[in-house]
Write a protein that holds these residues in place. Structure first.
Motif, PDB file in Angstrom:
ATOM      1  N   LYS A   1      -7.671   0.541  -1.619  1.00  0.00           N
ATOM      2  CA  LYS A   1      -6.701   0.539  -0.527  1.00  0.00           C
ATOM      3  C   LYS A   1      -6.370   1.968  -0.111  1.00  0.00           C
ATOM      4  O   LYS A   1      -6.424   2.887  -0.919  1.00  0.00           O
ATOM      5  CB  LYS A   1      -5.418  -0.165  -0.974  1.00  0.00           C
ATOM      6  CG  LYS A   1      -5.602  -1.633  -1.259  1.00  0.00           C
ATOM      7  CD  LYS A   1      -4.294  -2.249  -1.678  1.00  0.00           C
ATOM      8  CE  LYS A   1      -4.485  -3.719  -2.005  1.00  0.00           C
ATOM      9  NZ  LYS A   1      -3.232  -4.333  -2.417  1.00  0.00           N
TER      10      LYS A   1
ATOM     11  N   GLY B   1      -7.030  -2.020   5.830  1.00  0.00           N
ATOM     12  CA  GLY B   1      -6.224  -1.607   4.687  1.00  0.00           C
ATOM     13  C   GLY B   1      -6.933  -0.765   3.653  1.00  0.00           C
ATOM     14  O   GLY B   1      -6.341  -0.363   2.669  1.00  0.00           O
ATOM     15  N   GLY B   2      -8.210  -0.490   3.848  1.00  0.00           N
ATOM     16  CA  GLY B   2      -8.923   0.301   2.853  1.00  0.00           C
ATOM     17  C   GLY B   2     -10.388   0.443   3.171  1.00  0.00           C
ATOM     18  O   GLY B   2     -10.792   0.527   4.318  1.00  0.00           O
TER      19      GLY B   2
ATOM     20  N   ASN C   1      -3.523   3.230   0.511  1.00  0.00           N
ATOM     21  CA  ASN C   1      -2.378   3.733  -0.263  1.00  0.00           C
ATOM     22  C   ASN C   1      -2.802   4.294  -1.614  1.00  0.00           C
ATOM     23  O   ASN C   1      -2.262   5.298  -2.081  1.00  0.00           O
ATOM     24  CB  ASN C   1      -1.336   2.635  -0.459  1.00  0.00           C
ATOM     25  CG  ASN C   1      -0.606   2.302   0.814  1.00  0.00           C
ATOM     26  OD1 ASN C   1      -0.537   3.116   1.730  1.00  0.00           O
ATOM     27  ND2 ASN C   1      -0.065   1.099   0.892  1.00  0.00           N
TER      28      ASN C   1
END
Length: 68
Positions: free
Chosen positions: A21, A54-55, A23
């Protein structure tokens, strides 16, 4: 952190997990979201990964590649 080191770290993370991800990349590299997105875009253009929502995931033809 230098771009080259971040990109190597991203690829290492992907080889370990197959999916990472944004993040997680941000936290491990202490980088901003825009920096991570630029890195992922550059690595995708080089054919090293596939960006997904998201990734990123490891490009399928690289999963079987052995390390030297």
């Amino acid at each position: 952190m230098l771009t080259e080191l971040r990109e190597k770290n991203i690829l290492r993370m992907l080889k370990e997990r197959q999916f990472v991800k944004v993040n997680e990349i941000m936290q491990e590299n202490d980088a901003s979201i825009s920096t991570v997105r630029r890195d992922l875009k550059r690595l995708e253009a080089a054919g090293k990964l596939k960006r997904i929502y998201g990734g990123a995931r490891l490009e399928t033809n690289l999963q079987d590649e052995t390390d030297f």
